[in-house]
Design a protein around this motif. Structure first.
Motif, PDB file in Angstrom:
ATOM      1  N   ALA A 172       0.844  -1.237   0.073  1.00 29.33           N
ATOM      2  CA  ALA A 172      -0.006  -0.166  -0.067  1.00 29.33           C
ATOM      3  C   ALA A 172       0.945   1.229   0.075  1.00 29.33           C
ATOM      4  CB  ALA A 172      -0.819  -0.072   1.186  1.00 29.33           C
ATOM      5  N   LEU A 173       1.901   1.231   0.510  1.00 34.45           N
ATOM      6  CA  LEU A 173       2.915   2.552   0.789  1.00 34.45           C
ATOM      7  C   LEU A 173       3.522   2.665  -0.388  1.00 34.45           C
ATOM      8  CD1 LEU A 173       4.220   1.972   4.216  1.00 34.45           C
ATOM      9  CD2 LEU A 173       2.508   3.542   3.583  1.00 34.45           C
ATOM     10  N   ALA A 174       3.937   1.501  -1.200  1.00 34.27           N
ATOM     11  CA  ALA A 174       4.482   1.600  -2.417  1.00 34.27           C
ATOM     12  C   ALA A 174       3.664   2.361  -3.611  1.00 34.27           C
ATOM     13  CB  ALA A 174       5.173   0.260  -3.027  1.00 34.27           C
ATOM     14  N   ARG A 175       2.274   1.632  -3.572  1.00 33.93           N
ATOM     15  CA  ARG A 175       1.287   2.178  -4.256  1.00 33.93           C
ATOM     16  C   ARG A 175       0.907   3.509  -4.259  1.00 33.93           C
ATOM     17  NH1 ARG A 175      -2.583  -0.749  -2.536  1.00 33.93           N
ATOM     18  NH2 ARG A 175      -2.245  -2.597  -3.649  1.00 33.93           N
ATOM     19  N   GLN A 176       0.921   3.987  -3.057  1.00 30.13           N
ATOM     20  CA  GLN A 176       0.587   5.240  -2.751  1.00 30.13           C
ATOM     21  C   GLN A 176       1.807   6.346  -3.122  1.00 30.13           C
ATOM     22  OE1 GLN A 176      -0.459   6.548   1.145  1.00 30.13           O
ATOM     23  NE2 GLN A 176       1.060   8.100   1.218  1.00 30.13           N
ATOM     24  N   ALA A 177       3.208   5.608  -3.301  1.00 32.37           N
ATOM     25  CA  ALA A 177       4.304   6.682  -3.475  1.00 32.37           C
ATOM     26  C   ALA A 177       4.196   6.932  -5.113  1.00 32.37           C
ATOM     27  CB  ALA A 177       5.473   5.732  -3.119  1.00 32.37           C
ATOM     28  N   GLU A 196      -0.925  -3.310 -10.387  1.00 34.04           N
ATOM     29  CA  GLU A 196      -0.924  -4.436  -9.206  1.00 34.04           C
ATOM     30  C   GLU A 196       0.085  -5.346  -9.547  1.00 34.04           C
ATOM     31  OE1 GLU A 196      -2.352  -3.840  -6.365  1.00 34.04           O
ATOM     32  OE2 GLU A 196      -2.443  -1.804  -7.218  1.00 34.04           O
ATOM     33  N   ALA A 197       0.265  -5.765 -10.950  1.00 39.79           N
ATOM     34  CA  ALA A 197       1.032  -6.910 -11.225  1.00 39.79           C
ATOM     35  C   ALA A 197       2.385  -6.545 -10.825  1.00 39.79           C
ATOM     36  CB  ALA A 197       1.021  -7.177 -12.679  1.00 39.79           C
ATOM     37  N   GLU A 198       3.026  -5.215 -11.045  1.00 38.82           N
ATOM     38  CA  GLU A 198       4.398  -4.868 -10.729  1.00 38.82           C
ATOM     39  C   GLU A 198       4.480  -4.705  -9.031  1.00 38.82           C
ATOM     40  OE1 GLU A 198       3.724  -3.919 -14.481  1.00 38.82           O
ATOM     41  OE2 GLU A 198       2.734  -3.321 -13.102  1.00 38.82           O
ATOM     42  N   LEU A 199       3.402  -4.655  -8.405  1.00 40.49           N
ATOM     43  CA  LEU A 199       3.679  -4.484  -6.871  1.00 40.49           C
ATOM     44  C   LEU A 199       3.233  -5.930  -6.066  1.00 40.49           C
ATOM     45  CD1 LEU A 199       1.582  -1.170  -6.324  1.00 40.49           C
ATOM     46  CD2 LEU A 199       3.893  -1.621  -6.107  1.00 40.49           C
ATOM     47  N   ALA A 200       2.856  -7.126  -7.009  1.00 45.02           N
ATOM     48  CA  ALA A 200       2.826  -8.265  -6.557  1.00 45.02           C
ATOM     49  C   ALA A 200       3.826  -8.878  -6.197  1.00 45.02           C
ATOM     50  CB  ALA A 200       1.933  -9.027  -7.411  1.00 45.02           C
ATOM     51  N   GLU A 201       3.902 -10.137  -5.339  1.00 40.60           N
ATOM     52  CA  GLU A 201       5.108 -10.972  -5.199  1.00 40.60           C
ATOM     53  C   GLU A 201       5.361 -11.768  -6.497  1.00 40.60           C
ATOM     54  OE1 GLU A 201       5.603 -12.252  -1.014  1.00 40.60           O
ATOM     55  OE2 GLU A 201       3.297 -11.991  -1.078  1.00 40.60           O
TER      56      GLU A 201
END
Length: 411
Positions: A172-177, A196-201
């Motif tokens: 969530a913090l990365a998404r916000q940044a 979301e794909a880039e932020l996923a594991e």
């Protein structure tokens, strides 16, 4: 304590790659100095001292003695006392503190603070090696390819062990940044597509760099410079009067905190636990409370926003509870409640922070205070927090060895 005023400043575009443009360290310095003088409506001849924040110019650019390089960048500053200040990623902040102390001591009325780093002229692995000595060399650096992603993965491990840590909160913090950076015309990642794909594991789109740290948990390797003009009350009063502006409308530094912990990361953690401190980094917490207290604030509730040192999502997470928005170890509650998001009670990093905006190491502390000044003047554009009157920065060097908190507000 007498106030020190922030008359204005400038920042280079952090998306630029200086080497590909045929530019070097001096070019970035020159652009930031000229932009700062223009924005602050101050002539070079009025500047009485220069303070440069930089961490690793010797490694990245084979250049030291940046106080002297200032005169090459701006010949009109010849004769002024000028010096470089270094405290790893907090180098820009300690340069600002030195300039402020000089003004408070009555040594001059106008100081130029400049932060600069050239970092994109070498491959990523070599850049990581250049940055490693901000830790205790060679005790913590020898044989480690990506030291800082590993160190701050270890920070996440500490939170997980002591309090529990959900990966979703870091995401969530990365998404916000990255979302905030889209609104910042100077942000390095403003044109990136981070979904979301880039932020996923996902080991292909978001590979592990070290331990718990994945690519999009990390701040950026950035070329950049930022500058500020600081002034005494007497100079600022005359400056405001000549422009038909109330002195109360001019941003001022209301409080600062500056603390130093031991170099050893594991030593810091062990000492904190042995002391019974509920905070992972007690000196960071003390730095923040020092600044708030000096500014006459009882808590974070007196702030309208924070620009914090999110070199990794784990340090962003740490800053939330260390500012006191939640009890220690419960930063996730503020994230879930939207407290640190745009429109929340205390938005963090409306600029995009180090993850979204970029992290030219020596410039970061200066850039943060520039953003605070723009916010309290209502001049932050699409990043503006409505009605902002008081704001704070947290800038850390190394593994939170140096921590600096600055509170900026207007009358």
């Amino acid at each position: 304590m007498r106030p020190v005023y922030v008359l204005g400043g400038a920042q280079t575009d952090f998306a630029r790659h200086w080497t590909r443009e045929g530019l070097g360290l001096i070019d970035g310095m020159r652009e930031a100095i000229e932009g700062t003088l223009e924005a602050a409506q101050v002539d070079a001849e009025q500047v009485q001292s220069v303070h440069v924040g930089n961490f690793a110019a010797e490694r990245f650019a084979d250049q030291g003695h940046l106080g002297g390089l200032v005169v090459e960048a701006c010949p009109a500053l010849e004769g002024r006392p000028s010096a470089r200040h270094e405290a790893a990623c907090a180098s820009g902040s300690v340069a600002l503190l030195a300039a402020r102390a000089q003004l408070l001591a009555g040594i001059g009325d106008v100081a130029l603070v400049l932060g600069v780093e050239l970092m994109r002229n070498v491959p990523g692995r070599l850049a990581a090696q250049h940055l490693a000595p901000a830790a205790w060399a060679p005790h913590e650096t020898e044989g480690v390819d990506f030291l800082w992603p590993q160190v701050f993965s270890d920070l996440a491990e500490v939170y997980a062990r002591r309090y529990g840590l959900e990966r979703a909160h870091l995401v969530a913090l990365a998404r916000q940044a990255f979302a905030n950076a889209k609104r910042n015309p100077r942000a390095q990642t403003r044109k990136w597509t981070v979904g979301e794909a880039e932020l996923a594991e996902d080991d292909a789109k978001n590979p592990v760099v070290a331990g718990r740290t994945r690519r999009y948990d990390c701040s950026q390797i950035t070329d950049g410079a930022a500058g500020l003009i600081l002034a005494s009350e007497a100079f600022a009063r005359d400056w405001a009067s000549r422009r038909g502006v109330s002195l109360d409308a001019v941003p001022r530094i209301l409080g600062v905190g500056h603390r130093t912990a031991r170099m050893s990361f594991r030593g810091k953690l062990a000492d904190a636990e042995a002391s019974g401190s509920p905070y992972v980094f007690p000196q960071v917490r003390g730095c923040i409370t020092d600044a708030l207290g000096q500014a006459g604030l009882d808590s974070w509730a007196g702030l309208d926003l924070v620009e914090t040192h999110d070199c990794f999502t784990s340090t962003f997470y740490m800053a939330i509870d260390h500012f006191g928005l939640t009890p220690p170890g419960r930063s996730g509650e503020a994230i879930d409640a939207g407290v640190v998001a745009p429109g929340g009670a205390c938005p963090f990093n409306p600029s995009g922070g180090l993850i979204g905006l970029g992290h030219p190491v020596g410039a970061t502390g200066v850039r943060m205070v520039l953003d605070l000044a723009r916010q309290v003047r209502g001049e932050a554009g699409d990043c503006q927090v409505p009605g902002a009157k008081r704001a704070a920065s947290l800038n850390i060097g190394g593994s939170a060895t140096t921590s600096v908190c600055v509170v900026v507000g207007r009358g």
